[in-house]
Design a protein around this motif. Structure first.
Motif, PDB file in Angstrom:
ATOM      1  N   UNK A  65      52.408  36.407  47.558  1.00  0.00           N
ATOM      2  CA  UNK A  65      52.648  35.158  48.245  1.00  0.00           C
ATOM      3  C   UNK A  65      53.973  34.691  47.443  1.00  0.00           C
ATOM      4  N   UNK A  66      55.205  34.725  47.964  1.00  0.00           N
ATOM      5  CA  UNK A  66      56.123  34.114  46.962  1.00  0.00           C
ATOM      6  C   UNK A  66      55.987  32.691  46.648  1.00  0.00           C
ATOM      7  N   UNK A  67      55.224  31.880  47.722  1.00  0.00           N
ATOM      8  CA  UNK A  67      55.114  30.324  47.532  1.00  0.00           C
ATOM      9  C   UNK A  67      54.125  30.126  46.679  1.00  0.00           C
ATOM     10  N   UNK A  68      53.212  31.242  46.155  1.00  0.00           N
ATOM     11  CA  UNK A  68      52.036  31.121  45.450  1.00  0.00           C
ATOM     12  C   UNK A  68      52.354  30.363  44.069  1.00  0.00           C
ATOM     13  N   UNK A  69      51.366  29.729  43.129  1.00  0.00           N
ATOM     14  CA  UNK A  69      51.538  29.109  42.049  1.00  0.00           C
ATOM     15  C   UNK A  69      52.019  30.206  41.060  1.00  0.00           C
ATOM     16  N   UNK A  70      52.627  30.043  39.805  1.00  0.00           N
ATOM     17  CA  UNK A  70      52.794  30.810  38.869  1.00  0.00           C
ATOM     18  C   UNK A  70      51.796  31.503  38.357  1.00  0.00           C
ATOM     19  N   UNK A  71      51.571  32.946  38.088  1.00  0.00           N
ATOM     20  CA  UNK A  71      50.428  33.397  37.889  1.00  0.00           C
ATOM     21  C   UNK A  71      49.313  33.617  39.018  1.00  0.00           C
ATOM     22  N   UNK A  72      49.677  33.394  40.205  1.00  0.00           N
ATOM     23  CA  UNK A  72      48.678  33.337  41.444  1.00  0.00           C
ATOM     24  C   UNK A  72      49.574  33.779  42.647  1.00  0.00           C
ATOM     25  N   UNK A  73      50.398  34.725  42.496  1.00  0.00           N
ATOM     26  CA  UNK A  73      51.012  34.694  43.597  1.00  0.00           C
ATOM     27  C   UNK A  73      50.652  36.122  44.652  1.00  0.00           C
ATOM     28  N   UNK A  74      49.279  36.678  44.064  1.00  0.00           N
ATOM     29  CA  UNK A  74      48.829  37.836  44.907  1.00  0.00           C
ATOM     30  C   UNK A  74      47.632  37.112  45.647  1.00  0.00           C
ATOM     31  N   UNK A  75      47.577  37.714  47.012  1.00  0.00           N
ATOM     32  CA  UNK A  75      46.389  36.891  47.657  1.00  0.00           C
ATOM     33  C   UNK A  75      45.509  38.411  48.116  1.00  0.00           C
ATOM     34  N   UNK A  76      44.149  38.226  48.148  1.00  0.00           N
ATOM     35  CA  UNK A  76      43.299  39.209  48.594  1.00  0.00           C
ATOM     36  C   UNK A  76      42.835  38.713  49.862  1.00  0.00           C
ATOM     37  N   UNK A  77      42.959  39.547  50.905  1.00  0.00           N
ATOM     38  CA  UNK A  77      42.820  39.257  52.254  1.00  0.00           C
ATOM     39  C   UNK A  77      41.496  40.279  52.696  1.00  0.00           C
ATOM     40  N   UNK A  78      40.449  39.650  53.309  1.00  0.00           N
ATOM     41  CA  UNK A  78      39.179  40.452  53.917  1.00  0.00           C
ATOM     42  C   UNK A  78      39.049  39.848  55.281  1.00  0.00           C
ATOM     43  N   UNK A  79      38.701  40.866  56.122  1.00  0.00           N
ATOM     44  CA  UNK A  79      38.435  40.687  57.485  1.00  0.00           C
ATOM     45  C   UNK A  79      36.843  40.884  58.077  1.00  0.00           C
ATOM     46  N   UNK A  80      36.098  40.018  58.508  1.00  0.00           N
ATOM     47  CA  UNK A  80      34.739  40.123  58.930  1.00  0.00           C
ATOM     48  C   UNK A  80      35.011  41.033  60.304  1.00  0.00           C
ATOM     49  N   UNK A  81      34.699  42.150  60.398  1.00  0.00           N
ATOM     50  CA  UNK A  81      34.618  42.696  61.823  1.00  0.00           C
ATOM     51  C   UNK A  81      33.778  42.373  62.618  1.00  0.00           C
TER      52      UNK A  81
END
Length: 145
Positions: A65-81
């Protein structure tokens, strides 16, 4: 509003400009203590998320996520099937320091539907996480019958 706007929080005092030297150092010490406590809780949460992300049924994905906070630019996504379409995405920012905990999770490819933030904020994500827990518990009970 970006994904991280919902995730931002601060424990720093708003105004310490008028504090005397000793008081300022005491406040800095307290801020450091609070930051360490917050980090500890965050790491505990990350271990649980890493365990969930090991389940391929949840379609785990990582995305930058390029708009994320410095040091927190990765997002984990999970999907409830088991959720209704459009109602099962669960996403969390991941600290750079914790990426080794989720190195088993594949990175999303361009256009991956399992890694497209749906605009939901923290309260919706937490409600979806509770729903996921309920769906998983119901499925486990059904297998035991």
């Amino acid at each position: 509003m970006s994904f991280h706007d919902e995730q931002r929080a601060s424990v720093r005092p708003a105004d310490v400009g008028g504090a005397a030297g000793g008081e300022l150092e005491r406040l800095r010490g307290r801020v450091a203590e609070l930051e360490a406590q917050l980090r500890s809780v965050y790491v505990d949460r990350m271990h649980l998320l890493a365990a969930l992300a090991a389940d391929p049924v949840l379609n785990p994905r990582l995305k930058t996520d390029p708009t994320g906070l410095p040091g927190y630019k990765t997002v984990l996504y999970l999907t409830d099937p088991d959720a209704d379409p459009g109602e099962g995405q669960i996403s969390f920012p991941i600290a750079d320091a914790d990426l080794t905990l989720v190195e088993h999770v594949p990175w999303a490819t361009e256009g991956d539907p399992h890694a497209a933030w749906d605009g939901t904020g923290k309260n919706f994500v937490l409600a979806r996480l509770r729903n996921l827990a309920q769906h998983r518990a119901d499925a486990a009970r059904a297998m035991g019958d």
